[in-house]
Write a protein that holds these residues in place. Structure first.
Motif, PDB file in Angstrom:
ATOM      1  N   ASN A 196       0.820  -1.214   0.000  1.00  0.00           N
ATOM      2  CA  ASN A 196       0.000   0.000   0.000  1.00  0.00           C
ATOM      3  C   ASN A 196       0.855   1.266   0.000  1.00  0.00           C
ATOM      4  O   ASN A 196       0.465   2.279   0.569  1.00  0.00           O
ATOM      5  N   ASP A 197       2.031   1.198  -0.628  1.00  0.00           N
ATOM      6  CA  ASP A 197       2.953   2.341  -0.720  1.00  0.00           C
ATOM      7  C   ASP A 197       3.299   2.936   0.633  1.00  0.00           C
ATOM      8  O   ASP A 197       3.444   4.146   0.789  1.00  0.00           O
ATOM      9  N   LYS A 198       3.464   2.084   1.639  1.00  0.00           N
ATOM     10  CA  LYS A 198       3.854   2.551   2.968  1.00  0.00           C
ATOM     11  C   LYS A 198       5.375   2.637   3.029  1.00  0.00           C
ATOM     12  O   LYS A 198       6.081   1.703   2.694  1.00  0.00           O
ATOM     13  N   ILE A 199       5.875   3.778   3.481  1.00  0.00           N
ATOM     14  CA  ILE A 199       7.318   4.028   3.552  1.00  0.00           C
ATOM     15  C   ILE A 199       7.917   3.321   4.766  1.00  0.00           C
ATOM     16  O   ILE A 199       7.335   3.314   5.848  1.00  0.00           O
ATOM     17  N   PHE A 200       9.100   2.719   4.561  1.00  0.00           N
ATOM     18  CA  PHE A 200       9.852   2.168   5.676  1.00  0.00           C
ATOM     19  C   PHE A 200      10.643   3.308   6.313  1.00  0.00           C
ATOM     20  O   PHE A 200      11.514   3.890   5.685  1.00  0.00           O
ATOM     21  N   GLY A 201      10.337   3.656   7.555  1.00  0.00           N
ATOM     22  CA  GLY A 201      11.024   4.756   8.223  1.00  0.00           C
ATOM     23  C   GLY A 201      10.453   6.093   7.795  1.00  0.00           C
ATOM     24  O   GLY A 201       9.276   6.214   7.480  1.00  0.00           O
ATOM     25  N   SER A 202      11.309   7.125   7.766  1.00  0.00           N
ATOM     26  CA  SER A 202      10.870   8.455   7.344  1.00  0.00           C
ATOM     27  C   SER A 202      12.028   9.172   6.668  1.00  0.00           C
ATOM     28  O   SER A 202      13.181   8.779   6.795  1.00  0.00           O
ATOM     29  N   VAL A 203      11.703  10.225   5.954  1.00  0.00           N
ATOM     30  CA  VAL A 203      12.721  11.048   5.303  1.00  0.00           C
ATOM     31  C   VAL A 203      13.198  12.073   6.327  1.00  0.00           C
ATOM     32  O   VAL A 203      12.395  12.788   6.916  1.00  0.00           O
ATOM     33  N   THR A 204      14.510  12.129   6.536  1.00  0.00           N
ATOM     34  CA  THR A 204      15.072  13.034   7.538  1.00  0.00           C
ATOM     35  C   THR A 204      15.813  14.188   6.864  1.00  0.00           C
ATOM     36  O   THR A 204      16.052  14.170   5.652  1.00  0.00           O
ATOM     37  N   THR A 205      16.181  15.164   7.664  1.00  0.00           N
ATOM     38  CA  THR A 205      16.945  16.298   7.142  1.00  0.00           C
ATOM     39  C   THR A 205      18.295  15.834   6.589  1.00  0.00           C
ATOM     40  O   THR A 205      18.795  16.411   5.637  1.00  0.00           O
ATOM     41  N   MET A 206      18.850  14.781   7.162  1.00  0.00           N
ATOM     42  CA  MET A 206      20.136  14.263   6.672  1.00  0.00           C
ATOM     43  C   MET A 206      19.993  13.719   5.253  1.00  0.00           C
ATOM     44  O   MET A 206      20.873  13.942   4.407  1.00  0.00           O
ATOM     45  N   HIS A 207      18.879  13.014   4.959  1.00  0.00           N
ATOM     46  CA  HIS A 207      18.627  12.534   3.595  1.00  0.00           C
ATOM     47  C   HIS A 207      18.583  13.717   2.628  1.00  0.00           C
ATOM     48  O   HIS A 207      19.149  13.675   1.540  1.00  0.00           O
ATOM     49  N   ILE A 208      17.894  14.769   3.043  1.00  0.00           N
ATOM     50  CA  ILE A 208      17.716  15.941   2.183  1.00  0.00           C
ATOM     51  C   ILE A 208      19.047  16.648   1.955  1.00  0.00           C
ATOM     52  O   ILE A 208      19.366  17.042   0.832  1.00  0.00           O
ATOM     53  N   VAL A 209      19.871  16.791   3.005  1.00  0.00           N
ATOM     54  CA  VAL A 209      21.185  17.424   2.870  1.00  0.00           C
ATOM     55  C   VAL A 209      22.057  16.628   1.895  1.00  0.00           C
ATOM     56  O   VAL A 209      22.741  17.214   1.049  1.00  0.00           O
ATOM     57  N   ASP A 210      22.017  15.291   1.991  1.00  0.00           N
ATOM     58  CA  ASP A 210      22.802  14.455   1.079  1.00  0.00           C
ATOM     59  C   ASP A 210      22.361  14.646  -0.367  1.00  0.00           C
ATOM     60  O   ASP A 210      23.196  14.753  -1.274  1.00  0.00           O
ATOM     61  N   LEU A 211      21.052  14.702  -0.602  1.00  0.00           N
ATOM     62  CA  LEU A 211      20.550  14.900  -1.961  1.00  0.00           C
ATOM     63  C   LEU A 211      20.864  16.301  -2.481  1.00  0.00           C
ATOM     64  O   LEU A 211      21.146  16.481  -3.666  1.00  0.00           O
ATOM     65  N   LEU A 212      20.826  17.292  -1.608  1.00  0.00           N
ATOM     66  CA  LEU A 212      21.165  18.656  -2.020  1.00  0.00           C
ATOM     67  C   LEU A 212      22.634  18.751  -2.421  1.00  0.00           C
ATOM     68  O   LEU A 212      22.985  19.491  -3.349  1.00  0.00           O
ATOM     69  N   SER A 213      23.498  17.995  -1.744  1.00  0.00           N
ATOM     70  CA  SER A 213      24.921  18.037  -2.076  1.00  0.00           C
ATOM     71  C   SER A 213      25.161  17.507  -3.488  1.00  0.00           C
ATOM     72  O   SER A 213      26.107  17.928  -4.156  1.00  0.00           O
ATOM     73  N   GLU A 214      24.297  16.599  -3.971  1.00  0.00           N
ATOM     74  CA  GLU A 214      24.398  16.110  -5.343  1.00  0.00           C
ATOM     75  C   GLU A 214      24.085  17.233  -6.337  1.00  0.00           C
ATOM     76  O   GLU A 214      24.524  17.196  -7.477  1.00  0.00           O
ATOM     77  N   HIS A 215      23.304  18.234  -5.896  1.00  0.00           N
ATOM     78  CA  HIS A 215      22.979  19.399  -6.724  1.00  0.00           C
ATOM     79  C   HIS A 215      23.932  20.562  -6.439  1.00  0.00           C
ATOM     80  O   HIS A 215      23.640  21.709  -6.782  1.00  0.00           O
ATOM     81  N   LYS A 216      25.030  20.267  -5.745  1.00  0.00           N
ATOM     82  CA  LYS A 216      26.055  21.257  -5.378  1.00  0.00           C
ATOM     83  C   LYS A 216      25.498  22.381  -4.505  1.00  0.00           C
ATOM     84  O   LYS A 216      25.900  23.536  -4.618  1.00  0.00           O
ATOM     85  N   VAL A 217      24.563  22.024  -3.637  1.00  0.00           N
ATOM     86  CA  VAL A 217      24.020  22.960  -2.656  1.00  0.00           C
ATOM     87  C   VAL A 217      24.428  22.445  -1.284  1.00  0.00           C
ATOM     88  O   VAL A 217      24.092  21.320  -0.911  1.00  0.00           O
ATOM     89  N   VAL A 218      25.177  23.261  -0.541  1.00  0.00           N
ATOM     90  CA  VAL A 218      25.670  22.848   0.768  1.00  0.00           C
ATOM     91  C   VAL A 218      24.848  23.531   1.856  1.00  0.00           C
ATOM     92  O   VAL A 218      24.825  24.750   1.957  1.00  0.00           O
ATOM     93  N   LEU A 219      24.159  22.719   2.650  1.00  0.00           N
ATOM     94  CA  LEU A 219      23.381  23.212   3.788  1.00  0.00           C
ATOM     95  C   LEU A 219      23.680  22.337   4.986  1.00  0.00           C
ATOM     96  O   LEU A 219      24.097  21.190   4.854  1.00  0.00           O
ATOM     97  N   ASP A 220      23.438  22.879   6.159  1.00  0.00           N
ATOM     98  CA  ASP A 220      23.525  22.113   7.396  1.00  0.00           C
ATOM     99  C   ASP A 220      22.131  21.577   7.692  1.00  0.00           C
ATOM    100  O   ASP A 220      21.138  22.250   7.416  1.00  0.00           O
ATOM    101  N   LYS A 221      22.050  20.391   8.248  1.00  0.00           N
ATOM    102  CA  LYS A 221      20.733  19.805   8.508  1.00  0.00           C
ATOM    103  C   LYS A 221      19.912  20.643   9.487  1.00  0.00           C
ATOM    104  O   LYS A 221      18.688  20.588   9.467  1.00  0.00           O
ATOM    105  N   LYS A 222      20.559  21.461  10.290  1.00  0.00           N
ATOM    106  CA  LYS A 222      19.843  22.311  11.246  1.00  0.00           C
ATOM    107  C   LYS A 222      19.125  23.463  10.553  1.00  0.00           C
ATOM    108  O   LYS A 222      18.251  24.085  11.140  1.00  0.00           O
TER     109      LYS A 222
END
Length: 153
Positions: free
Chosen positions: A89-115
């Protein structure tokens, strides 16, 4: 006893911050501030140098603010795709965290702190979500993320 103008070398409680031009009693300057190397006497050359230094700091702060405004513009136009593992039923295992987002942003050459990324509640559903990003200097931006199943990519 008269007043003496001095430029503080460091923050002194109830007096001022480092770099401030303050007027203090001559005795306080002569007996405490100068012997402890907490200030320098404010002559014309020292005041001129202080103004030049403050102007450099102001220009650097303006450049940083412009850089952050450009970054805010970039973030507001970006839609980040976040692949996650899903079960029945498209249920996600776990959740998306700020760390996941920071890692994906770094692939776009955007550097942010998870805070800097604010998530209202844990992201546990597929679909689009809008997050708030605090870049500092009073500059805020929004970031759109799209949570998709891993198999969809």
């Amino acid at each position: 006893m008269g007043k003496t103008n001095v430029i503080l070398k460091q923050k002194i409680d109830n007096l001022g911050e480092a770099g401030d031009l303050v007027s203090v009693s001559a005795g306080y300057a002569r007996n405490f501030l100068l012997p402890n190397q907490l200030c320098v006497l404010a002559g014309k050359s020292e005041i001129a140098a202080l103004e030049v230094h403050k102007e450099k700091i102001r220009k650097a702060a303006q450049k940083e603010k412009e850089r952050l405004q450009n970054l805010a513009q970039t973030l507001s136009e970006l839609v980040l795709s976040v692949p996650v593992k899903v079960g029945q039923n498209d249920k996600i295992f776990g959740s998306v965290t700020t760390m996941h987002i920071v890692d994906l942003l770094s692939e776009h050459k955007v550097v942010l702190d998870k805070k800097q990324i604010h998530i209202e509640s844990p992201l546990r559903e597929l679909g689009e979500h809008v997050l708030s990003v605090n870049l500092g200097h009073g500059i805020h931006s929004s970031l759109k993320i799209s949570i998709v199943p891993e198999t969809a990519q």
